[in-house]
Design a protein around this motif. Structure first.
Motif, PDB file in Angstrom:
ATOM      1  N   PRO A  18       0.833  -1.210   0.000  1.00 63.67           N
ATOM      2  CA  PRO A  18       0.000   0.000   0.000  1.00 63.67           C
ATOM      3  C   PRO A  18       0.870   1.263   0.000  1.00 63.67           C
ATOM      4  N   ASN A  19       1.632   1.444  -1.097  1.00 61.08           N
ATOM      5  CA  ASN A  19       2.475   2.635  -1.218  1.00 61.08           C
ATOM      6  C   ASN A  19       1.728   3.808  -1.843  1.00 61.08           C
ATOM      7  N   VAL A  20       0.408   3.629  -2.021  1.00 62.12           N
ATOM      8  CA  VAL A  20      -0.458   4.755  -2.361  1.00 62.12           C
ATOM      9  C   VAL A  20      -1.548   4.829  -1.299  1.00 62.12           C
ATOM     10  N   TRP A  35      -0.052   4.433   3.917  1.00 62.61           N
ATOM     11  CA  TRP A  35       0.837   4.452   2.757  1.00 62.61           C
ATOM     12  C   TRP A  35       2.239   4.917   3.125  1.00 62.61           C
ATOM     13  N   ASP A  36       2.478   5.265   4.416  1.00 59.10           N
ATOM     14  CA  ASP A  36       3.776   5.859   4.731  1.00 59.10           C
ATOM     15  C   ASP A  36       4.889   4.815   4.826  1.00 59.10           C
ATOM     16  N   ALA A  37       6.114   5.294   4.822  1.00 60.84           N
ATOM     17  CA  ALA A  37       7.284   4.420   4.720  1.00 60.84           C
ATOM     18  C   ALA A  37       7.450   3.536   5.959  1.00 60.84           C
ATOM     19  N   ASP A  38       7.303   4.108   7.147  1.00 63.48           N
ATOM     20  CA  ASP A  38       7.501   3.315   8.361  1.00 63.48           C
ATOM     21  C   ASP A  38       6.497   2.174   8.449  1.00 63.48           C
ATOM     22  N   TYR A  39       5.226   2.466   8.137  1.00 64.02           N
ATOM     23  CA  TYR A  39       4.202   1.413   8.153  1.00 64.02           C
ATOM     24  C   TYR A  39       4.583   0.305   7.171  1.00 64.02           C
ATOM     25  N   ASN A  40       5.026   0.677   5.989  1.00 64.97           N
ATOM     26  CA  ASN A  40       5.320  -0.322   4.958  1.00 64.97           C
ATOM     27  C   ASN A  40       6.586  -1.109   5.235  1.00 64.97           C
ATOM     28  N   PHE A  52       5.308 -14.926   3.300  1.00 63.06           N
ATOM     29  CA  PHE A  52       5.099 -14.365   1.964  1.00 63.06           C
ATOM     30  C   PHE A  52       6.415 -14.389   1.187  1.00 63.06           C
ATOM     31  N   ASP A  53       6.303 -14.612  -0.108  1.00 63.58           N
ATOM     32  CA  ASP A  53       7.473 -14.679  -0.984  1.00 63.58           C
ATOM     33  C   ASP A  53       7.773 -13.356  -1.664  1.00 63.58           C
ATOM     34  N   TYR A  54       6.721 -12.586  -1.994  1.00 69.04           N
ATOM     35  CA  TYR A  54       6.871 -11.368  -2.784  1.00 69.04           C
ATOM     36  C   TYR A  54       5.991 -10.250  -2.213  1.00 69.04           C
ATOM     37  N   ALA A  55       6.433  -9.020  -2.495  1.00 64.46           N
ATOM     38  CA  ALA A  55       5.611  -7.827  -2.303  1.00 64.46           C
ATOM     39  C   ALA A  55       5.600  -7.076  -3.622  1.00 64.46           C
ATOM     40  N   LEU A  56       4.451  -6.525  -4.013  1.00 62.43           N
ATOM     41  CA  LEU A  56       4.314  -5.820  -5.288  1.00 62.43           C
ATOM     42  C   LEU A  56       4.005  -4.353  -5.038  1.00 62.43           C
ATOM     43  N   THR A  57       4.945  -3.465  -5.396  1.00 65.28           N
ATOM     44  CA  THR A  57       4.684  -2.038  -5.266  1.00 65.28           C
ATOM     45  C   THR A  57       3.874  -1.549  -6.462  1.00 65.28           C
ATOM     46  N   GLN A  70       1.101   9.157  -3.502  1.00 59.30           N
ATOM     47  CA  GLN A  70       1.750   7.967  -4.052  1.00 59.30           C
ATOM     48  C   GLN A  70       3.257   8.085  -3.878  1.00 59.30           C
ATOM     49  N   HIS A  71       3.873   6.991  -3.421  1.00 61.24           N
ATOM     50  CA  HIS A  71       5.329   6.890  -3.435  1.00 61.24           C
ATOM     51  C   HIS A  71       5.755   6.189  -4.729  1.00 61.24           C
TER      52      HIS A  71
END
Length: 368
Positions: A18-20, A35-40, A52-57, A70-71
């Motif tokens: 959730p980078n947006v 969407w913030d950096a620390d949360y992500n 989990f194997d992958y994360a999709l930005t 949006q980042h």
């Protein structure tokens, strides 16, 4: 009937980063997702520990449909990689704003810094307003996929060849050499789409093909089609499917959450999103794309994630995931309402059940 191309391998799990802003639903329901950096960064660590194997930005350049902030995907992917040790991160890249030279160099550098844990998702584009806003030409539907295919062929050529030369309609190279090249194996290349052009492109050049959420029967038809064409091309491609997960102790609780999300949908934003994506699909030669048959309720989740029906108890969801594997799905790309706590719950309650079901099937197959 299609069967998984990797029937003996465990199904893999990815999550939407959730980078947006606004989460992964077009709804005003309160969400404990940021969407913030620390949360992500913390979410990436939770997901890695959960199995989990992958994360999709995600890649977005303009606001809309709740995504006011949006980042950028590649830089954000690197931040998540720096916070983890095993998780692979898939950076969304949009031909047009990017060219293959820049993308190849960015990704090769990140691969060197992270032991090869970076992958890319080549997004052909569905949001014409975004292209107009940033001054990029909006190509016809199949032209966008032709450009994406040249983009992928260029990436692979740059990553594998010295003195790479290529003559396409969109990209051209003459004796170009990138050093250093990715040293920990080629970065995996993902793509999405359900149109004829999208499936044909995947069957020629992509490592992974993402499709929108759907029933096992409809997914089977797509898998059969793409795998038959891939075999004709001497190519191998794996399949991932989008799903929105609502895992609760009872099915009634899970269904109540789904209804609350839909009841709190932003009608104007959902209709505007539906208009945009359905117009993009109508521009394809066959006249339909990913969202052609999506209802208002389906469109509340961006990629038809409700259709996959991973909504219920951990036992129900685990059984449905294995049913997806049975029709040829290799990866489940998942979204959640409250990401951190729900990813952790999924890792504790669902993934072990999936692995137990897979192991039981393996034992039965060996016995047979």
């Amino acid at each position: 009937m299609a069967v998984s191309t990797n029937a003996s391998e465990p199904i893999r799990f990815a999550y939407w980063v959730p980078n947006v802003s606004g989460g992964l639903v077009i709804s005003k329901i309160p969400q404990r997702t940021s969407w913030d950096a620390d949360y992500n960064r913390r979410l990436a660590q939770i997901a890695e520990a959960a199995g989990f194997d992958y994360a999709l930005t995600q890649i977005r350049f303009t606001a809309g449909y709740g995504a006011e902030y949006q980042h950028e995907s590649v830089a954000f992917s690197h931040a998540l990689l720096a916070a983890t040790s095993r998780l692979k991160v898939i950076a969304a890249i949009l031909p047009g704003p990017w060219n293959p030279t820049l993308a190849a160099k960015q990704v090769a550098t990140i691969a060197e810094l992270t032991g090869g844990r970076i992958a890319v998702n080549i997004v052909s584009g569905w949001f014409s307003g975004e292209f107009r806003a940033i001054g990029e030409p909006w190509l016809d539907h199949d032209e966008r996929y032709r450009r994406s295919e040249e983009f992928i062929r260029s990436l692979r050529g740059i990553w594998t060849q010295d003195n790479f030369s290529f003559r396409g309609d969109f990209y051209r190279y003459t004796n170009y050499t990138l050093k250093p090249k990715p040293s920990a194996g080629l970065p995996e290349i993902f793509q999405g789409g359900s149109s004829r052009a999208a499936r044909d492109m995947a069957a020629r050049v992509s490592d992974w093909y993402f499709t929108n959420g759907n029933t096992p029967e409809n997914i089977r038809a797509q898998v059969d089609d793409i795998q038959a064409k891939a075999r004709e091309n001497g190519h191998a491609v794996k399949v991932g499917v989008n799903a929105f997960v609502i895992a609760r102790d009872t099915e009634a609780e899970a269904r109540a959450v789904l209804q609350e999300i839909i009841d709190n949908a932003d009608p104007e934003a959902v209709k505007a999103f539906g208009h945009e994506v359905k117009n993009a699909g109508k521009a394809s030669p066959e006249g339909e794309g990913n969202w052609a048959k999506s209802s208002f309720e389906d469109l509340v989740q961006y990629n038809d994630g409700f259709k996959t029906n991973l909504i219920g108890t951990p036992d129900q969801i685990a059984e449905r995931i294995v049913a997806l594997k049975d029709v040829g799905v290799d990866l489940a790309l998942l979204a959640f309402l409250h990401f951190q706590e729900e990813v952790q719950y999924f890792g504790e309650q669902v993934i072990p059940r999936v692995r137990a079901l897979e192991a039981a099937r393996e034992r039965r197959a060996e016995a047979a």
